[in-house]
Design an enzyme around this catalytic site. Structure first.
Site, PDB file in Angstrom:
ATOM      1  CB  ILE A 141     -14.131  17.450  43.467  1.00  0.00           C
ATOM      2  CG1 ILE A 141     -14.159  16.679  42.127  1.00  0.00           C
ATOM      3  CG2 ILE A 141     -14.622  18.871  43.266  1.00  0.00           C
ATOM      4  CD1 ILE A 141     -15.562  16.459  41.541  1.00  0.00           C
ATOM      5  CB  SER A 145     -11.717  19.446  51.790  1.00  0.00           C
ATOM      6  OG  SER A 145     -11.849  19.644  53.182  1.00  0.00           O
ATOM      7  CE1 TYR A 154     -23.728  11.649  43.339  1.00  0.00           C
ATOM      8  CE2 TYR A 154     -24.139  11.533  40.975  1.00  0.00           C
ATOM      9  CZ  TYR A 154     -23.439  12.066  42.040  1.00  0.00           C
ATOM     10  OH  TYR A 154     -22.448  12.998  41.818  1.00  0.00           O
TER      11      TYR A 154
HETATM   12  P1  NAD Z   1     -14.326  11.343  46.211  1.00  0.00           P
HETATM   13  O1  NAD Z   1     -14.969  10.034  46.550  1.00  0.00           O
HETATM   14  O2  NAD Z   1     -13.057  11.360  45.436  1.00  0.00           O
HETATM   15  O3  NAD Z   1     -14.149  12.215  47.477  1.00  0.00           O
HETATM   16  C1  NAD Z   1     -15.233  12.337  48.353  1.00  0.00           C
HETATM   17  C2  NAD Z   1     -14.715  12.569  49.721  1.00  0.00           C
HETATM   18  O4  NAD Z   1     -15.865  12.598  50.566  1.00  0.00           O
HETATM   19  C3  NAD Z   1     -13.812  11.445  50.233  1.00  0.00           C
HETATM   20  O5  NAD Z   1     -12.628  12.026  50.738  1.00  0.00           O
HETATM   21  C4  NAD Z   1     -14.674  10.808  51.351  1.00  0.00           C
HETATM   22  O6  NAD Z   1     -13.892  10.340  52.406  1.00  0.00           O
HETATM   23  C5  NAD Z   1     -15.549  11.971  51.770  1.00  0.00           C
HETATM   24  N1  NAD Z   1     -16.797  11.574  52.422  1.00  0.00           N
HETATM   25  C6  NAD Z   1     -17.657  10.615  52.031  1.00  0.00           C
HETATM   26  N2  NAD Z   1     -18.659  10.522  52.902  1.00  0.00           N
HETATM   27  C7  NAD Z   1     -18.444  11.469  53.847  1.00  0.00           C
HETATM   28  C8  NAD Z   1     -19.122  11.845  55.025  1.00  0.00           C
HETATM   29  N3  NAD Z   1     -20.221  11.196  55.425  1.00  0.00           N
HETATM   30  N4  NAD Z   1     -18.632  12.851  55.773  1.00  0.00           N
HETATM   31  C9  NAD Z   1     -17.483  13.487  55.412  1.00  0.00           C
HETATM   32  N5  NAD Z   1     -16.788  13.148  54.306  1.00  0.00           N
HETATM   33  C10 NAD Z   1     -17.261  12.157  53.544  1.00  0.00           C
HETATM   34  O7  NAD Z   1     -15.471  12.141  45.461  1.00  0.00           O
HETATM   35  P2  NAD Z   1     -15.416  13.275  44.361  1.00  0.00           P
HETATM   36  O8  NAD Z   1     -15.532  12.625  43.037  1.00  0.00           O
HETATM   37  O9  NAD Z   1     -14.301  14.196  44.636  1.00  0.00           O
HETATM   38  O10 NAD Z   1     -16.832  13.955  44.656  1.00  0.00           O
HETATM   39  C11 NAD Z   1     -16.961  15.179  45.331  1.00  0.00           C
HETATM   40  C12 NAD Z   1     -18.336  15.739  44.999  1.00  0.00           C
HETATM   41  O11 NAD Z   1     -18.437  15.932  43.591  1.00  0.00           O
HETATM   42  C13 NAD Z   1     -19.480  14.806  45.383  1.00  0.00           C
HETATM   43  O12 NAD Z   1     -20.542  15.566  45.897  1.00  0.00           O
HETATM   44  C14 NAD Z   1     -19.872  14.183  44.050  1.00  0.00           C
HETATM   45  O13 NAD Z   1     -21.216  13.783  44.026  1.00  0.00           O
HETATM   46  C15 NAD Z   1     -19.594  15.318  43.092  1.00  0.00           C
HETATM   47  N6  NAD Z   1     -19.403  14.908  41.703  1.00  0.00           N
HETATM   48  C16 NAD Z   1     -18.377  14.085  41.352  1.00  0.00           C
HETATM   49  C17 NAD Z   1     -18.222  13.714  40.014  1.00  0.00           C
HETATM   50  C18 NAD Z   1     -17.107  12.820  39.554  1.00  0.00           C
HETATM   51  O14 NAD Z   1     -17.142  12.329  38.418  1.00  0.00           O
HETATM   52  N7  NAD Z   1     -16.080  12.592  40.341  1.00  0.00           N
HETATM   53  C19 NAD Z   1     -19.122  14.170  39.052  1.00  0.00           C
HETATM   54  C20 NAD Z   1     -20.165  15.008  39.452  1.00  0.00           C
HETATM   55  C21 NAD Z   1     -20.278  15.373  40.779  1.00  0.00           C
END
Ligand code: NAD
Length: 264
Positions: A19, A15, A154
């Site tokens: 998202i 967090s 994924y």
């Molecule tokens: P992001 O890359 O912007 O943020 C992800 C965060 O996760 C980062 O702050 C990162 O440091 C942290 N992270 C990564 N590996 C980690 C670990 N091992 N332990 C703790 N923290 C860790 O990603 P986002 O786009 O905000 O994605 C958040 C969720 O939403 C994910 O599960 C992703 O699969 C899902 N999602 C994203 C999208 C999109 O288009 N952005 C679409 C569908 C689903």
């Protein structure tokens, strides 16, 4: 509708950005104490500072832990042994050719995207069931149902989350604890921006424009015909965590802009 999380403790994994940060903000704005998780002290401090400015008076707790390992999850549980709301947001993504996706990559995706949520649910659900109230949310993806050929590893993890979420909802049936998954479509998060960085630099176009072009080229079934904002996804998560969402459990809730061409 007035959502009020006063007295509730929420853990949102990953967090410090994207998202997850949006969800943390939404929960804090509605009165929850929010546990902010990231892998480094600096990223967690940055996330907390950002939220303190955005939500004056927010109650925030820091939890530095890498959730890709069982040890990392144990570290997190020491800071968050008992919560009312668990949002399993941590997830990694990126395109990769199936032939060159080795076992180590598959394993890292499985551990980070699926097992982190399995381990946290196993540890935190009993406390929620005892209290007779709780919310667990898995952040899946439209890629769970609309598997991208260039991100099969994924997609597999995100489909697994739908199964996990539905199974856990049935496992705690009648307890007052709800378990749901939320399926975002392309969303303008930090991670998505990183994926688009080269294209933004090459073309000089804005991130929003490049993201819209990505959606139109790669997800032409999108009904909103653009990427969603982090807030649009967070709003759905905040609602499903609320008292008002008490009759929604075992559901897969789409915030995909209509990308999955289906009526449910
Ligand atoms: P992001 O890359 O912007 O943020 C992800 C965060 O996760 C980062 O702050 C990162 O440091 C942290 N992270 C990564 N590996 C980690 C670990 N091992 N332990 C703790 N923290 C860790 O990603 P986002 O786009 O905000 O994605 C958040 C969720 O939403 C994910 O599960 C992703 O699969 C899902 N999602 C994203 C999208 C999109 O288009 N952005 C679409 C569908 C689903």
């Amino acid at each position: 509708m007035k959502i009020d999380f006063t007295g509730k403790v929420a853990l949102v994994t990953a967090s410090t950005g994207g998202i997850g940060l949006g969800i943390a903000r939404g929960l804090a704005e509605s009165g929850a104490e929010v546990i902010i998780n990231g892998r480094s002290e600096s990223s967690v401090n940055q996330g907390i500072q950002h939220l303190q400015q955005a939500v004056p008076g927010a109650q925030l707790r820091a939890a530095i832990a890498d959730l890709s390992t069982p040890e990392g999850v144990e570290t997190l549980l020491k800071v968050a042994p008992d919560v009312d709301i668990l949002v399993n947001n941590a997830g990694i993504f990126g395109p990769q050719d199936f032939y060159s996706t080795d076992d180590a990559t598959w394993d890292n995706y499985w551990q980070t995207n699926v097992m982190s949520g399995v381990r946290l649910s196993r540890a935190l659900l009993p406390g929620m069931v005892r209290k007779g109230w709780g919310r667990v949310v898995f952040i899946s993806s439209e890629s769970a149902r609309n598997i991208p050929a260039d991100m099969i590893h994924y997609g597999v993890t995100k489909t697994a989350l739908l199964s996990l979420s539905r199974g856990l909802a049935k496992f705690v049936a009648g307890s007052g604890v709800t378990v749901n998954s939320v399926l975002p479509g392309p969303t303008l998060s930090d991670g998505f921006a990183a994926m688009m960085k080269d294209e933004v630099e090459k073309t000089g176009k804005s991130l929003e424009t490049v993201a819209k072009e990505f959606v139109m080229q790669n997800r032409p079934s999108s009904v909103i015909q653009r990427a969603a904002t982090v807030e649009e996804v967070a709003n759905m998560v905040v609602y499903v965590c609320s008292e008002q969402a008490s009759a929604t459990s075992g559901a897969a809730l789409r915030v995909d802009g209509g990308v999955v061409d289906d009526i449910v």
